[in-house]
Design a protein around this motif. Structure first.
Motif, mmCIF file in Angstrom:
data_model
loop_
_atom_site.group_PDB
_atom_site.id
_atom_site.type_symbol
_atom_site.label_atom_id
_atom_site.label_comp_id
_atom_site.label_asym_id
_atom_site.label_seq_id
_atom_site.Cartn_x
_atom_site.Cartn_y
_atom_site.Cartn_z
ATOM 1 N N VAL A 156 33.323 34.830 7.685
ATOM 2 C CA VAL A 156 32.321 34.743 8.750
ATOM 3 C C VAL A 156 31.081 34.071 8.183
ATOM 4 C CG1 VAL A 156 33.180 36.810 9.934
ATOM 5 C CG2 VAL A 156 31.398 37.025 8.199
ATOM 6 N N PRO A 157 30.214 33.532 9.037
ATOM 7 C CA PRO A 157 28.992 32.901 8.524
ATOM 8 C C PRO A 157 28.144 33.893 7.735
ATOM 9 C CG PRO A 157 29.351 32.326 10.835
ATOM 10 C CD PRO A 157 30.344 33.389 10.507
ATOM 11 N N PHE A 158 27.436 33.376 6.761
ATOM 12 C CA PHE A 158 26.527 34.197 5.984
ATOM 13 C C PHE A 158 25.323 34.598 6.846
ATOM 14 C CE2 PHE A 158 28.236 31.729 2.127
ATOM 15 C CZ PHE A 158 29.224 32.691 1.915
ATOM 16 N N PRO A 159 24.506 35.557 6.384
ATOM 17 C CA PRO A 159 23.412 36.067 7.218
ATOM 18 C C PRO A 159 22.253 35.098 7.420
ATOM 19 C CG PRO A 159 23.405 37.116 5.067
ATOM 20 C CD PRO A 159 24.684 36.350 5.162
ATOM 21 N N HIS A 160 22.251 33.981 6.732
ATOM 22 C CA HIS A 160 21.272 32.908 6.991
ATOM 23 C C HIS A 160 22.011 31.584 6.823
ATOM 24 C CE1 HIS A 160 17.822 30.280 6.827
ATOM 25 N NE2 HIS A 160 17.025 31.288 7.141
ATOM 26 N N PRO A 161 21.831 30.625 7.731
ATOM 27 C CA PRO A 161 22.597 29.368 7.646
ATOM 28 C C PRO A 161 22.365 28.586 6.374
ATOM 29 C CG PRO A 161 20.878 29.239 9.347
ATOM 30 C CD PRO A 161 20.984 30.672 8.951
ATOM 31 N N VAL A 162 21.223 28.745 5.719
ATOM 32 C CA VAL A 162 20.988 27.985 4.485
ATOM 33 C C VAL A 162 21.936 28.439 3.373
ATOM 34 C CG1 VAL A 162 19.220 29.417 3.343
ATOM 35 C CG2 VAL A 162 19.135 26.920 3.132
ATOM 36 N N LEU A 163 22.476 29.652 3.468
ATOM 37 C CA LEU A 163 23.445 30.092 2.460
ATOM 38 C C LEU A 163 24.772 29.370 2.635
ATOM 39 C CD1 LEU A 163 22.744 33.925 2.259
ATOM 40 C CD2 LEU A 163 21.572 32.014 1.136
ATOM 41 N N ASP A 164 25.175 29.105 3.882
ATOM 42 C CA ASP A 164 26.353 28.262 4.110
ATOM 43 C C ASP A 164 26.114 26.863 3.542
ATOM 44 O OD1 ASP A 164 28.305 29.847 6.034
ATOM 45 O OD2 ASP A 164 26.284 30.214 6.770
ATOM 46 N N ASP A 165 24.895 26.343 3.764
ATOM 47 C CA ASP A 165 24.562 25.014 3.232
ATOM 48 C C ASP A 165 24.586 25.019 1.702
ATOM 49 O OD1 ASP A 165 24.171 24.225 5.850
ATOM 50 O OD2 ASP A 165 21.988 24.425 5.766
ATOM 51 N N ALA A 166 24.103 26.118 1.105
ATOM 52 C CA ALA A 166 24.080 26.202 -0.361
ATOM 53 C C ALA A 166 25.499 26.199 -0.923
ATOM 54 C CB ALA A 166 23.338 27.462 -0.791
ATOM 55 N N ARG A 167 26.388 26.954 -0.310
ATOM 56 C CA ARG A 167 27.776 26.974 -0.780
ATOM 57 C C ARG A 167 28.407 25.591 -0.665
ATOM 58 N NH1 ARG A 167 31.810 30.759 2.465
ATOM 59 N NH2 ARG A 167 31.159 29.276 4.074
ATOM 60 N N THR A 168 28.168 24.902 0.440
ATOM 61 C CA THR A 168 28.698 23.552 0.618
ATOM 62 C C THR A 168 28.153 22.599 -0.443
ATOM 63 O OG1 THR A 168 28.961 23.877 3.008
ATOM 64 C CG2 THR A 168 28.841 21.608 2.220
ATOM 65 N N ALA A 169 26.847 22.686 -0.720
ATOM 66 C CA ALA A 169 26.224 21.806 -1.708
ATOM 67 C C ALA A 169 26.757 22.088 -3.111
ATOM 68 C CB ALA A 169 24.711 21.980 -1.672
ATOM 69 N N LEU A 170 26.961 23.346 -3.450
ATOM 70 C CA LEU A 170 27.498 23.691 -4.772
ATOM 71 C C LEU A 170 28.909 23.151 -4.950
ATOM 72 C CD1 LEU A 170 26.169 27.342 -4.966
ATOM 73 C CD2 LEU A 170 25.560 25.498 -6.558
ATOM 74 N N ASN A 171 29.728 23.289 -3.925
ATOM 75 C CA ASN A 171 31.095 22.769 -4.022
ATOM 76 C C ASN A 171 31.111 21.243 -4.105
ATOM 77 O OD1 ASN A 171 32.771 25.109 -4.076
ATOM 78 N ND2 ASN A 171 32.369 25.451 -1.912
ATOM 79 N N ALA A 172 30.194 20.585 -3.393
ATOM 80 C CA ALA A 172 30.132 19.126 -3.449
ATOM 81 C C ALA A 172 29.661 18.645 -4.823
ATOM 82 C CB ALA A 172 29.201 18.606 -2.353
ATOM 83 N N HIS A 173 28.730 19.384 -5.435
ATOM 84 C CA HIS A 173 28.182 18.954 -6.723
ATOM 85 C C HIS A 173 29.150 19.215 -7.868
ATOM 86 C CE1 HIS A 173 25.111 18.102 -9.736
ATOM 87 N NE2 HIS A 173 25.452 19.228 -10.350
ATOM 88 N N TYR A 174 29.752 20.392 -7.898
ATOM 89 C CA TYR A 174 30.607 20.763 -9.033
ATOM 90 C C TYR A 174 32.063 20.345 -8.830
ATOM 91 C CZ TYR A 174 26.729 23.296 -11.056
ATOM 92 O OH TYR A 174 25.522 23.603 -11.610
#
Length: 210
Positions: free
Chosen positions: A85-103
């Motif tokens: 399910v979505p995280f409690p703030h949308p920026v956490l979904d964005d952070a997970r996406t950015a981490l996966n894209a970078h690493y």
């Protein structure tokens, strides 16, 4: 959630919406035995808004653990998100996406889940440990920690004792522990007698790592 929180002057973009910075400026510290730690101060700006949302909306729970012959309270509050399910703030979904894209981790090591820890004040802490439940006990993996709120020390040492780096984390700072770090090193957030406000750490992990 009733925790005393005074907005920080360190978060420069408190009037703007939360935003993630560039991960290309991350600094890596090479440890022993193939372990490493990446550090990106201030990766999340506008983090005070995220802290306020998490304090208010996350269903925080207290836990107990067995210590010798008695049950003792875990000195922090917890919540876990499976990634279904979505995280409690949308920026956490964005952070997970950015981490996966970078690493660019392979499927088994993609960041999926998020464990949240609330350190209410300087008396809350976590003892020396490694995330060695599941694949982390036998395989290299990554754990990314995004911090919001008051700064606290994340200390690292070789497994079994010794000296290691220390990071002062809060206000949108990021660390990523990788390689053999969970197997060959330990980390902790020690108690402090200094007056500090709440800090929340968001720990992004692959499935099967805890």
């Amino acid at each position: 959630m009733s925790v005393l929180h005074q907005p920080s002057m360190f978060d420069e973009d408190v009037t703007a919406g939360p935003a993630l910075g560039d991960l290309s400026t991350t600094t890596r510290t090479e440890l022993s035995d193939g372990a490493w730690v990446d550090h990106r101060p201030g990766w999340l700006t506008g983090s005070e808004q995220v802290l306020d949302t998490l304090l208010r909306d996350v269903p925080w729970r207290a836990e107990e653990r067995q210590m010798y012959d008695r049950q003792v309270a875990v000195p922090r509050l917890l919540c876990w998100y499976s990634g279904a399910v979505p995280f409690p703030h949308p920026v956490l979904d964005d952070a997970r996406t950015a981490l996966n894209a970078h690493y660019r981790p392979g499927p088994p090591d993609r960041f999926v889940t998020a464990g949240l820890c609330l350190y209410r004040d300087g008396a809350d802490s976590v003892a020396w440990h490694g995330d060695r439940i599941g694949r982390g006990a036998t395989q290299d993996t990554m754990v990314a920690i995004l911090s919001v709120g008051s700064g606290r020390t994340l200390a690292l040492r070789p497994r079994g004792g010794g000296a290691g780096p220390r990071f002062h984390l809060g206000h949108g700072d990021l660390v990523v522990m990788g390689g053999s770090c969970q197997r060959t090193w330990e980390h902790a957030v020690p108690k402090t007698a200094k007056p500090v406000g709440p800090r929340i750490s968001i720990q992004f992990r692959p499935i099967g790592v805890a």
